[in-house]
Design a protein around this motif. Structure first.
Motif, PDB file in Angstrom:
ATOM      1  N   ARG A 176      48.927  36.761  37.337  1.00 33.48           N
ATOM      2  CA  ARG A 176      47.715  36.972  38.367  1.00 33.48           C
ATOM      3  C   ARG A 176      47.698  36.163  39.460  1.00 33.48           C
ATOM      4  O   ARG A 176      47.311  36.440  40.566  1.00 33.48           O
ATOM      5  CB  ARG A 176      46.394  36.772  37.666  1.00 33.48           C
ATOM      6  CG  ARG A 176      46.090  37.669  36.441  1.00 33.48           C
ATOM      7  CD  ARG A 176      44.562  37.928  36.095  1.00 33.48           C
ATOM      8  NE  ARG A 176      44.184  38.659  37.353  1.00 33.48           N
ATOM      9  CZ  ARG A 176      43.701  40.044  37.036  1.00 33.48           C
ATOM     10  NH1 ARG A 176      44.086  40.646  36.086  1.00 33.48           N
ATOM     11  NH2 ARG A 176      43.518  40.548  38.114  1.00 33.48           N
ATOM     12  N   HIS A 196      47.959  39.166  47.486  1.00 27.10           N
ATOM     13  CA  HIS A 196      46.860  39.621  48.363  1.00 27.10           C
ATOM     14  C   HIS A 196      46.692  38.658  49.561  1.00 27.10           C
ATOM     15  O   HIS A 196      46.121  39.216  50.674  1.00 27.10           O
ATOM     16  CB  HIS A 196      45.523  39.546  47.380  1.00 27.10           C
ATOM     17  CG  HIS A 196      45.624  40.377  46.300  1.00 27.10           C
ATOM     18  ND1 HIS A 196      45.070  40.319  44.960  1.00 27.10           N
ATOM     19  CD2 HIS A 196      45.928  41.564  46.220  1.00 27.10           C
ATOM     20  CE1 HIS A 196      45.216  41.372  44.383  1.00 27.10           C
ATOM     21  NE2 HIS A 196      45.957  42.426  45.014  1.00 27.10           N
ATOM     22  N   ARG A 250      38.751  46.073  42.353  1.00 27.31           N
ATOM     23  CA  ARG A 250      39.633  45.514  41.260  1.00 27.31           C
ATOM     24  C   ARG A 250      39.081  46.101  39.807  1.00 27.31           C
ATOM     25  O   ARG A 250      40.017  46.282  39.021  1.00 27.31           O
ATOM     26  CB  ARG A 250      39.327  44.093  41.277  1.00 27.31           C
ATOM     27  CG  ARG A 250      40.435  43.347  42.370  1.00 27.31           C
ATOM     28  CD  ARG A 250      40.337  42.039  42.733  1.00 27.31           C
ATOM     29  NE  ARG A 250      40.904  41.926  44.065  1.00 27.31           N
ATOM     30  CZ  ARG A 250      41.333  40.784  44.458  1.00 27.31           C
ATOM     31  NH1 ARG A 250      40.838  39.901  44.108  1.00 27.31           N
ATOM     32  NH2 ARG A 250      41.798  40.795  45.626  1.00 27.31           N
ATOM     33  N   ASP A 268      41.170  49.126  39.155  1.00 31.52           N
ATOM     34  CA  ASP A 268      42.411  48.679  39.001  1.00 31.52           C
ATOM     35  C   ASP A 268      42.587  48.367  37.487  1.00 31.52           C
ATOM     36  O   ASP A 268      43.586  48.690  36.898  1.00 31.52           O
ATOM     37  CB  ASP A 268      42.930  47.324  39.758  1.00 31.52           C
ATOM     38  CG  ASP A 268      43.402  47.642  41.091  1.00 31.52           C
ATOM     39  OD1 ASP A 268      43.529  48.511  41.578  1.00 31.52           O
ATOM     40  OD2 ASP A 268      43.445  46.382  41.914  1.00 31.52           O
ATOM     41  N   HIS A 296      33.795  41.184  36.850  1.00 36.15           N
ATOM     42  CA  HIS A 296      33.654  41.740  38.378  1.00 36.15           C
ATOM     43  C   HIS A 296      32.166  42.206  38.316  1.00 36.15           C
ATOM     44  O   HIS A 296      31.666  42.215  39.455  1.00 36.15           O
ATOM     45  CB  HIS A 296      34.700  43.020  38.394  1.00 36.15           C
ATOM     46  CG  HIS A 296      36.118  42.448  38.804  1.00 36.15           C
ATOM     47  ND1 HIS A 296      36.370  41.451  39.707  1.00 36.15           N
ATOM     48  CD2 HIS A 296      37.109  42.769  37.992  1.00 36.15           C
ATOM     49  CE1 HIS A 296      37.701  41.267  39.618  1.00 36.15           C
ATOM     50  NE2 HIS A 296      38.041  41.876  38.451  1.00 36.15           N
TER      51      HIS A 296
END
Lengths: 240, 240
Positions: free
Chosen positions: A201, A208, B100, B103, B205
């Motif tokens: 990660r 990113h 995300r 994802d 998230h």
């Protein structure tokens, strides 16, 4: 490479942007150390170093808050356009990546402590060492790319993430095979698996970070562009 | 709840902000479906639905790009201050969370396909169903909180993430015990473990999304504030 600083009527504005950039690079330096220290702490069974990594989380969060406020204040007060606006938006997003890299480093430190207290894993350290080195380098180079606005370096970091993903998959597969042969080790091997996942990660976050940099330099959003195309965009940019 | 829309000299500006908000909620809707469909696809071994979840990734990326461009354009053209500036920055960050989540939903769909082709896991579906329901609800409520600018709901989502984390840890522990008893199942159980990990991250998230909303509503950065304190900040805000 193109020059990104533009002439500002206000000298004060230039100095605000420079402070913002410096804070970002400071935060990057702290996170870079967190990542490499977390890997070292795990490989050397150094609980003191692992605790240090965890403590640095407070510094990272503090810098995150400061930079965020600076971005908002500059946007409100200076109402920047074009390159300056892009720089602020790009830093604002890059900071979020750094903050999450720091979180992953903290998780690695937690697992290092678990492995010290609950007993070493019989496998996985070679993989952590190899993938750890690759990822630590990605973090360092993505920050160098930011510091020097280096598009080529940014593209090379994005490409390196592919290799990390492949190495990660191979490592997990071999650890699964090992656990099947020695099921009593599962619980300890799992600590190593979570560490590998965190490293993978951190690699993603470095990629990113570099994508945000490409946006900063040439204004093209490449968040969903594969590494090969990224290279092409970088080459086109240099020809332009 | 306080009213967040301010009077703008330009009607055009109001409509731009409203379009931005609508695009954000549209993207949220797509991601919300991706998450619940991915869980369904896995539990019902529905490979068609899993493929659909993966295909939606293109839509999510496209909306991500559109919203990002809108944010940059509004900032450059309208040079907003105060609440409008906060709204744009908050949406810009919230979009990254949504992207995300999408994802992770895609990863769940990948594992659903693996489980269909490589054989079911002997354990873990009950856990996926339970944690999946909790997480899908968090996603839905965090978007509701955004749509209605509902501070209480945002705080309750942030608190729910605690329960998800606990359930997740318990599930992993029980799966590790199971794998030790039946090591031949390790490879298949692993698909379930990665799915649980993705669900746990979607919960994270959602919590971040709600933290961006608190920033939008009261201007306080609460990204590093624990859930109890978040509740206090929300209460203080209502008294103010």
């Amino acid at each position: 490479m193109r020059e990104l600083t533009t002439d500002h009527i206000s000298q004060q504005f230039n100095s605000e942007l420079e402070t913002l950039r410096q804070h970002f690079l400071t935060m990057g330096g702290v996170v870079e150390n967190q990542v490499s220290d977390a890997i070292h702490a795990l490989l050397e069974s150094d609980s003191h170093l692992a605790e240090e990594v965890k403590e640095k989380d407070a510094t990272v969060n503090q810098l995150d808050g400061i930079i965020d406020e600076e971005c908002t204040r500059i946007l409100a007060k200076r109402q920047p356009a074009a390159t300056d606006l892009r720089m602020i938006l790009s830093i604002s997003k890059a900071v979020a990546e750094l903050e999450r890299m720091g979180d992953e480093a903290k998780k690695i430190a937690d697992h290092a402590l678990k492995l010290i207290h609950e007993g070493e894993s019989p496998r996985g350290y070679v993989e952590i060492s190899r993938i750890g080195q690759m990822v630590a380098r990605m973090v360092r180079e993505s920050l160098d790319a930011y510091a020097r606005l280096d598009l080529d370096l940014a593209v090379s970091v994005a490409k390196a993430d592919r290799t990390v993903d492949l190495e990660y998959k191979t490592a997990i597969r071999s650890l699964i095979t090992y656990m099947m042969e020695d099921p009593r080790s599962i619980s300890r091997v799992f600590n190593v698996i979570w560490v590998l996942r965190s490293l993978e990660r951190i690699g993603d976050h470095s990629r990113h970070l570099c994508q945000h940099l490409v946006y900063l330099i040439n204004g093209v959003n490449v968040r969903h562009v594969p590494a090969e195309e990224l290279e092409k965009i970088a080459q086109d940019e240099k020809k332009a």
